[in-house]
Design a protein around this motif. Structure first.
Motif, mmCIF file in Angstrom:
data_model
loop_
_atom_site.group_PDB
_atom_site.id
_atom_site.type_symbol
_atom_site.label_atom_id
_atom_site.label_comp_id
_atom_site.label_asym_id
_atom_site.label_seq_id
_atom_site.Cartn_x
_atom_site.Cartn_y
_atom_site.Cartn_z
ATOM 1 N N ALA A 87 0.763 -1.044 -0.058
ATOM 2 C CA ALA A 87 -0.106 -0.308 -0.038
ATOM 3 C C ALA A 87 0.784 1.349 0.115
ATOM 4 C CB ALA A 87 -0.995 0.028 1.082
ATOM 5 N N PHE A 88 2.047 1.169 0.624
ATOM 6 C CA PHE A 88 2.759 2.432 0.942
ATOM 7 C C PHE A 88 4.343 2.457 0.338
ATOM 8 C CE2 PHE A 88 -0.765 2.367 3.975
ATOM 9 C CZ PHE A 88 -1.243 3.641 3.712
ATOM 10 N N THR A 89 4.513 1.299 -0.189
ATOM 11 C CA THR A 89 5.972 1.080 -0.725
ATOM 12 C C THR A 89 7.002 1.245 0.367
ATOM 13 O OG1 THR A 89 5.327 2.251 -2.555
ATOM 14 C CG2 THR A 89 7.521 1.472 -2.660
ATOM 15 N N LEU A 90 6.783 0.384 1.598
ATOM 16 C CA LEU A 90 7.516 0.476 2.724
ATOM 17 C C LEU A 90 8.887 0.035 2.594
ATOM 18 C CD1 LEU A 90 4.822 0.039 5.545
ATOM 19 C CD2 LEU A 90 5.727 2.083 4.424
ATOM 20 N N PRO A 91 9.885 0.313 3.378
ATOM 21 C CA PRO A 91 11.127 -0.470 3.529
ATOM 22 C C PRO A 91 10.882 -1.620 4.611
ATOM 23 C CG PRO A 91 11.355 1.634 4.686
ATOM 24 C CD PRO A 91 10.060 1.768 4.030
ATOM 25 N N ASN A 92 11.794 -2.474 4.633
ATOM 26 C CA ASN A 92 11.724 -3.266 5.739
ATOM 27 C C ASN A 92 11.881 -2.941 7.205
ATOM 28 O OD1 ASN A 92 11.239 -6.155 7.065
ATOM 29 N ND2 ASN A 92 13.628 -6.245 7.044
ATOM 30 N N LEU A 93 10.924 -2.936 8.050
ATOM 31 C CA LEU A 93 11.033 -2.198 9.095
ATOM 32 C C LEU A 93 11.029 -3.104 10.401
ATOM 33 C CD1 LEU A 93 8.060 0.378 9.067
ATOM 34 C CD2 LEU A 93 10.449 0.792 8.641
ATOM 35 N N GLU A 94 11.967 -2.994 11.267
ATOM 36 C CA GLU A 94 12.113 -3.659 12.506
ATOM 37 C C GLU A 94 11.142 -3.102 13.525
ATOM 38 O OE1 GLU A 94 15.903 -1.125 14.696
ATOM 39 O OE2 GLU A 94 16.185 -3.033 13.716
ATOM 40 N N VAL A 95 10.773 -4.019 14.523
ATOM 41 C CA VAL A 95 10.010 -3.731 15.503
ATOM 42 C C VAL A 95 10.673 -2.263 16.321
ATOM 43 C CG1 VAL A 95 8.809 -4.330 17.683
ATOM 44 C CG2 VAL A 95 8.848 -5.786 16.004
ATOM 45 N N GLY A 96 9.614 -1.359 16.504
ATOM 46 C CA GLY A 96 10.206 -0.105 17.014
ATOM 47 C C GLY A 96 10.525 1.178 15.896
ATOM 48 N N ALA A 97 10.808 0.593 14.679
ATOM 49 C CA ALA A 97 11.215 1.480 13.678
ATOM 50 C C ALA A 97 10.137 2.136 12.708
ATOM 51 C CB ALA A 97 12.150 0.877 12.757
ATOM 52 N N GLY A 98 10.211 3.157 12.366
ATOM 53 C CA GLY A 98 9.149 3.909 11.412
ATOM 54 C C GLY A 98 9.868 4.451 10.357
ATOM 55 N N THR A 99 8.787 4.794 9.392
ATOM 56 C CA THR A 99 9.045 5.567 8.090
ATOM 57 C C THR A 99 8.163 6.489 7.729
ATOM 58 O OG1 THR A 99 9.865 5.117 5.754
ATOM 59 C CG2 THR A 99 8.133 3.861 6.570
ATOM 60 N N HIS A 100 8.404 7.589 6.887
ATOM 61 C CA HIS A 100 7.562 8.407 6.398
ATOM 62 C C HIS A 100 7.007 8.257 5.037
ATOM 63 C CE1 HIS A 100 5.253 12.193 6.393
ATOM 64 N NE2 HIS A 100 5.844 12.436 5.217
ATOM 65 N N HIS A 101 5.877 8.292 4.386
ATOM 66 C CA HIS A 101 5.823 7.973 3.135
ATOM 67 C C HIS A 101 4.423 8.708 2.595
ATOM 68 C CE1 HIS A 101 5.230 6.208 -0.972
ATOM 69 N NE2 HIS A 101 3.928 6.128 -0.711
ATOM 70 N N ASP A 102 4.921 9.872 1.854
ATOM 71 C CA ASP A 102 3.572 10.671 1.295
ATOM 72 C C ASP A 102 2.606 11.247 2.355
ATOM 73 O OD1 ASP A 102 2.368 12.223 -1.034
ATOM 74 O OD2 ASP A 102 1.246 10.300 -1.254
ATOM 75 N N GLY A 103 2.996 11.702 3.259
ATOM 76 C CA GLY A 103 2.238 12.315 4.272
ATOM 77 C C GLY A 103 1.934 11.312 5.497
ATOM 78 N N THR A 104 2.047 10.262 5.365
ATOM 79 C CA THR A 104 1.715 9.046 6.327
ATOM 80 C C THR A 104 3.060 8.624 7.016
ATOM 81 O OG1 THR A 104 -0.062 8.239 4.887
ATOM 82 C CG2 THR A 104 0.739 6.893 6.592
ATOM 83 N N ASN A 105 2.977 8.511 8.304
ATOM 84 C CA ASN A 105 3.976 7.945 9.313
ATOM 85 C C ASN A 105 3.384 6.636 9.537
ATOM 86 O OD1 ASN A 105 5.963 10.226 9.541
ATOM 87 N ND2 ASN A 105 4.345 11.327 10.502
ATOM 88 N N VAL A 106 4.408 5.678 9.430
ATOM 89 C CA VAL A 106 4.128 4.297 9.862
ATOM 90 C C VAL A 106 5.232 3.753 10.787
ATOM 91 C CG1 VAL A 106 3.965 1.622 8.925
ATOM 92 C CG2 VAL A 106 3.211 4.096 7.279
ATOM 93 N N VAL A 107 4.943 3.236 11.760
ATOM 94 C CA VAL A 107 5.629 2.746 12.905
ATOM 95 C C VAL A 107 5.189 1.089 13.073
ATOM 96 C CG1 VAL A 107 6.313 2.920 15.300
ATOM 97 C CG2 VAL A 107 5.839 5.092 14.016
ATOM 98 N N ARG A 108 6.538 0.255 13.120
ATOM 99 C CA ARG A 108 6.136 -1.013 13.504
ATOM 100 C C ARG A 108 6.075 -1.186 15.075
ATOM 101 N NH1 ARG A 108 7.899 -5.755 9.823
ATOM 102 N NH2 ARG A 108 6.543 -7.379 10.511
#
Length: 230
Positions: free
Chosen positions: A73-94
């Motif tokens: 849905a958001f073309t995310l990188p591989n995130l470890e638990v506790g890590a996050g990323t930002h994509h096109d206005g959306t912040n995603v945290v695992r």
């Protein structure tokens, strides 16, 4: 916009008592400014400030296939638990292997949930809007790590809690999701917790930050800080 459709942050009365000016953001009425943009941005870059970001949408995505679904849905990188990323206005945290937290622009909740569900394609992944049950307070400024250390037992040093990472912990005896997402070159932490405890947490942070002349900032000053980040 009809008054009946306006949503108020649990911090609204605090801002009103401080004689803030307000603006409507999607269906939320939020502080535009307190002391003035220049004063507020200066405090944010030299000390520490608080910003009410309750109007942002908050979505919880859970399920064994949530990683695959969100990556599509958001073309995310591989995130470890506790890590996050930002994509096109959306912040995603695992938060766990099977649990993610999404922060989206005000009013984008339904669109984001539909995007996740479309990618789920029948898999056991749930996307839940938790916006109305939460308060979000952002602590910003060079003194923010020291302030956070006064009210939380975590180590807020750069190596232990770098930008883009998140922890769940007790802050002033309240359960909070703490997300570090620096702003304008300064440390910044978003505290996401129960709506009913928002005003209490705000007052504790203001009291704890008195030695740095902590002050609230409105959306205008926050926008100026965002511009200096990009």
């Amino acid at each position: 916009m009809p008054e009946s459709s306006i949503k108020l942050s649990p911090l609204h009365e605090i801002a009103r008592d401080l004689e803030a000016t307000f603006t409507d953001v999607d269906h939320w009425r939020m502080p535009e400014r307190f002391a003035g943009v220049e004063i507020e941005t200066t405090s944010a870059t030299t000390g520490v400030v608080l910003f009410d970001e309750t109007a942002k949408g908050r979505i919880q995505v859970e399920g064994d296939a949530s990683d695959t679904v969100l990556t599509s849905a958001f073309t995310l990188p591989n995130l470890e638990v506790g890590a996050g990323t930002h994509h096109d206005g959306t912040n995603v945290v695992r938060l766990r292997q099977d649990l993610f937290y999404l922060s989206v622009p005000p009013g984008a909740e339904a669109e984001t949930i539909e995007k996740v569900r479309a990618q789920a394609n029948g898999s056991l992944v749930t996307a839940t809007d938790i916006t109305d049950g939460r308060t979000a307070i952002r602590v910003i400024g060079p003194d923010a790590p020291t302030l956070m250390s006064k009210v939380c037992g975590l180590d807020f040093s750069e190596p232990s809690f770098p930008d883009g990472h998140a922890r769940q912990s007790s802050v002033a005896r309240t359960n909070q999701l703490i997300i570090r997402n620096d702003l304008g070159g300064n440390p910044a932490y978003s505290l996401v917790g129960s709506r009913s405890l928002g005003a209490y947490l705000w007052s504790v942070l203001m009291e704890a930050g008195a030695e740095w002349d902590i002050r609230p900032i409105g959306r205008s000053a926050h926008h100026e800080l965002e511009k200096s980040t990009t």
